[in-house]
Design a protein around this motif. Structure first.
Motif, PDB file in Angstrom:
ATOM      1  N   ALA A 149       0.527   4.157  -2.898  1.00  0.00           N
ATOM      2  CA  ALA A 149      -0.180   5.408  -2.621  1.00  0.00           C
ATOM      3  C   ALA A 149       0.567   6.238  -1.593  1.00  0.00           C
ATOM      4  O   ALA A 149       0.981   5.721  -0.566  1.00  0.00           O
ATOM      5  CB  ALA A 149      -1.584   5.089  -2.105  1.00  0.00           C
TER       6      ALA A 149
ATOM      7  N   LEU B 247      -5.387  -2.151   9.003  1.00  0.00           N
ATOM      8  CA  LEU B 247      -4.579  -1.526   7.956  1.00  0.00           C
ATOM      9  C   LEU B 247      -4.489  -0.003   8.149  1.00  0.00           C
ATOM     10  O   LEU B 247      -3.501   0.618   7.762  1.00  0.00           O
ATOM     11  CB  LEU B 247      -5.191  -1.850   6.586  1.00  0.00           C
TER      12      LEU B 247
ATOM     13  N   LEU C 263     -10.194   8.514   2.789  1.00  0.00           N
ATOM     14  CA  LEU C 263     -11.397   7.759   3.136  1.00  0.00           C
ATOM     15  C   LEU C 263     -11.082   6.283   2.978  1.00  0.00           C
ATOM     16  O   LEU C 263     -10.653   5.857   1.898  1.00  0.00           O
ATOM     17  CB  LEU C 263     -12.554   8.138   2.201  1.00  0.00           C
TER      18      LEU C 263
ATOM     19  N   PHE D 272     -12.207  14.303  -0.138  1.00  0.00           N
ATOM     20  CA  PHE D 272     -11.006  13.483   0.074  1.00  0.00           C
ATOM     21  C   PHE D 272     -10.061  13.550  -1.132  1.00  0.00           C
ATOM     22  O   PHE D 272     -10.520  13.650  -2.278  1.00  0.00           O
ATOM     23  CB  PHE D 272     -11.395  12.017   0.315  1.00  0.00           C
ATOM     24  N   GLU D 273      -8.777  13.462  -0.836  1.00  0.00           N
ATOM     25  CA  GLU D 273      -7.787  13.349  -1.919  1.00  0.00           C
ATOM     26  C   GLU D 273      -7.519  11.887  -2.268  1.00  0.00           C
ATOM     27  O   GLU D 273      -6.973  11.593  -3.343  1.00  0.00           O
ATOM     28  CB  GLU D 273      -6.444  13.992  -1.517  1.00  0.00           C
ATOM     29  N   ALA D 274      -7.848  10.989  -1.361  1.00  0.00           N
ATOM     30  CA  ALA D 274      -7.573   9.573  -1.610  1.00  0.00           C
ATOM     31  C   ALA D 274      -8.653   8.708  -0.965  1.00  0.00           C
ATOM     32  O   ALA D 274      -9.202   9.067   0.084  1.00  0.00           O
ATOM     33  CB  ALA D 274      -6.202   9.186  -1.057  1.00  0.00           C
ATOM     34  N   ALA D 275      -8.957   7.603  -1.627  1.00  0.00           N
ATOM     35  CA  ALA D 275      -9.905   6.625  -1.069  1.00  0.00           C
ATOM     36  C   ALA D 275      -9.282   5.242  -1.182  1.00  0.00           C
ATOM     37  O   ALA D 275      -8.578   4.945  -2.149  1.00  0.00           O
ATOM     38  CB  ALA D 275     -11.222   6.668  -1.830  1.00  0.00           C
ATOM     39  N   LEU D 276      -9.542   4.444  -0.172  1.00  0.00           N
ATOM     40  CA  LEU D 276      -9.005   3.084  -0.123  1.00  0.00           C
ATOM     41  C   LEU D 276     -10.159   2.116   0.094  1.00  0.00           C
ATOM     42  O   LEU D 276     -10.902   2.240   1.067  1.00  0.00           O
ATOM     43  CB  LEU D 276      -7.996   2.994   1.036  1.00  0.00           C
ATOM     44  N   LEU D 277     -10.312   1.208  -0.850  1.00  0.00           N
ATOM     45  CA  LEU D 277     -11.307   0.143  -0.714  1.00  0.00           C
ATOM     46  C   LEU D 277     -10.593  -1.068  -0.150  1.00  0.00           C
ATOM     47  O   LEU D 277      -9.755  -1.671  -0.817  1.00  0.00           O
ATOM     48  CB  LEU D 277     -11.886  -0.212  -2.089  1.00  0.00           C
ATOM     49  N   THR D 278     -10.903  -1.416   1.091  1.00  0.00           N
ATOM     50  CA  THR D 278     -10.210  -2.528   1.736  1.00  0.00           C
ATOM     51  C   THR D 278     -11.093  -3.764   1.701  1.00  0.00           C
ATOM     52  O   THR D 278     -11.993  -3.919   2.514  1.00  0.00           O
ATOM     53  CB  THR D 278      -9.868  -2.166   3.197  1.00  0.00           C
ATOM     54  N   SER D 279     -10.851  -4.622   0.739  1.00  0.00           N
ATOM     55  CA  SER D 279     -11.653  -5.841   0.573  1.00  0.00           C
ATOM     56  C   SER D 279     -13.134  -5.537   0.627  1.00  0.00           C
ATOM     57  O   SER D 279     -13.909  -6.290   1.229  1.00  0.00           O
ATOM     58  CB  SER D 279     -11.300  -6.868   1.656  1.00  0.00           C
TER      59      SER D 279
ATOM     60  N   LEU E 296       0.837  -1.209   0.000  1.00  0.00           N
ATOM     61  CA  LEU E 296       0.000   0.000   0.000  1.00  0.00           C
ATOM     62  C   LEU E 296       0.869   1.255   0.000  1.00  0.00           C
ATOM     63  O   LEU E 296       0.603   2.213  -0.727  1.00  0.00           O
ATOM     64  CB  LEU E 296      -0.922  -0.021   1.220  1.00  0.00           C
TER      65      LEU E 296
ATOM     66  N   LEU F  10     -15.064  -4.225  -2.221  1.00  0.00           N
ATOM     67  CA  LEU F  10     -15.813  -4.170  -3.481  1.00  0.00           C
ATOM     68  C   LEU F  10     -16.558  -5.473  -3.669  1.00  0.00           C
ATOM     69  O   LEU F  10     -16.085  -6.520  -3.277  1.00  0.00           O
ATOM     70  CB  LEU F  10     -14.879  -3.946  -4.657  1.00  0.00           C
TER      71      LEU F  10
ATOM     72  N   VAL G  83     -12.828   2.699   2.950  1.00  0.00           N
ATOM     73  CA  VAL G  83     -14.116   2.007   2.897  1.00  0.00           C
ATOM     74  C   VAL G  83     -13.890   0.541   3.255  1.00  0.00           C
ATOM     75  O   VAL G  83     -13.118  -0.149   2.582  1.00  0.00           O
ATOM     76  CB  VAL G  83     -14.740   2.122   1.485  1.00  0.00           C
TER      77      VAL G  83
END
Lengths: 98, 139
Positions: free
Chosen positions: A19, A36, A27, A89-96, A15, A98, A29
């Motif tokens: 990024a 993490l 953010l 937000f400037e960044a978004a993280l989808l953590t498992s 990660l 989707l 999600v």
């Protein structure tokens, strides 16, 4: 029961390579219990973790390191209806998630 | 899933970054690992829900890519390990947390137990998961 998830910290290392969250509003999600989140939140300007699992969110709030309090927040929210204004937000993280 | 990606797109600033990090449906080897090395005992089997979720996630990302609201910049796969002290801990966790997604058959469990029983004292049960990470940029 004694178990460990990712003792080599491969997720956090990859990660970090993918990024740059430094100074960003992030953010996450599907933050779960924050496992993490702790790996990048100190660099971020502000981190907001959302999840639908109240039990995991409770753990995240309890285990939030003291140096992250005031810049790391957790909320019970659904990614289909994000309770945030446009361009928050400037960044978004989808953590498992989707 | 596509609705969620549209919501994230709305909440991101122009040029914002979206990181998609998730396990892939793939071979999931179970190993007995100690300081001396590891021995594979078998694999977990993906149940239909795991396969369907994986496919739906891929389809959602393909759709937003086709819509042109995000552009893909970088992608990679890497391993993540889950470890347990004993075979029973391993089985209990699968039953409690992943029973809708993954199946541990009796034959594999018996092999795990047998190899673990004759391994070094520091041996643990280890599951290898293949992870996908993709960086997208808001257009």
């Amino acid at each position: 029961m004694s178990m460990q998830i990712d003792p080599e910290r491969n997720e956090a290392k990859t990660l970090q390579k993918f990024a740059d969250f430094a100074g960003r509003r992030v953010l996450e999600v599907g933050c779960g219990d924050g496992r993490l989140t702790w790996s990048y939140a100190s660099a971020a300007q502000k981190t907001t973790g959302i999840d639908l699992n109240e039990s995991d969110l409770r753990v995240a709030r309890i285990e939030c390191p003291s140096d992250l309090s005031g810049k790391t927040f957790f909320a019970h929210a659904d990614s289909i209806h994000l309770p945030f204004a446009n361009e928050s937000f400037e960044a978004a993280l989808l953590t498992s998630s989707l | 899933m596509v609705h969620a990606l549209h919501e994230i797109h709305r909440a991101l600033v122009d040029g914002g970054v979206l990181i998609d990090l998730r396990p892939l449906s793939d071979r999931r080897p179970v190993e007995i690992a100690s300081a001396r090395g590891s021995v594979e005992a078998g694999c977990l089997t993906d149940l239909p829900k795991a396969l369907a979720d994986d496919s739906a996630a891929n389809n959602a990302m393909e759709q937003v890519n086709a819509e042109g609201i995000f552009s893909m910049e970088q992608t990679e796969t890497f391993p993540v390990f889950y470890t347990w002290d004993t075979p029973n801990d391993f089985r209990e966790y699968i039953a409690d947390e992943w029973s809708n997604f993954l199946q541990l058959d009796e034959e594999t469990f018996n092999r795990v137990r047998s190899i673990w029983a004759s391994a070094d004292g520091d041996a643990r049960v280890r599951l290898r998961m293949k992870m996908l990470i993709v960086r997208w940029r808001k257009r």
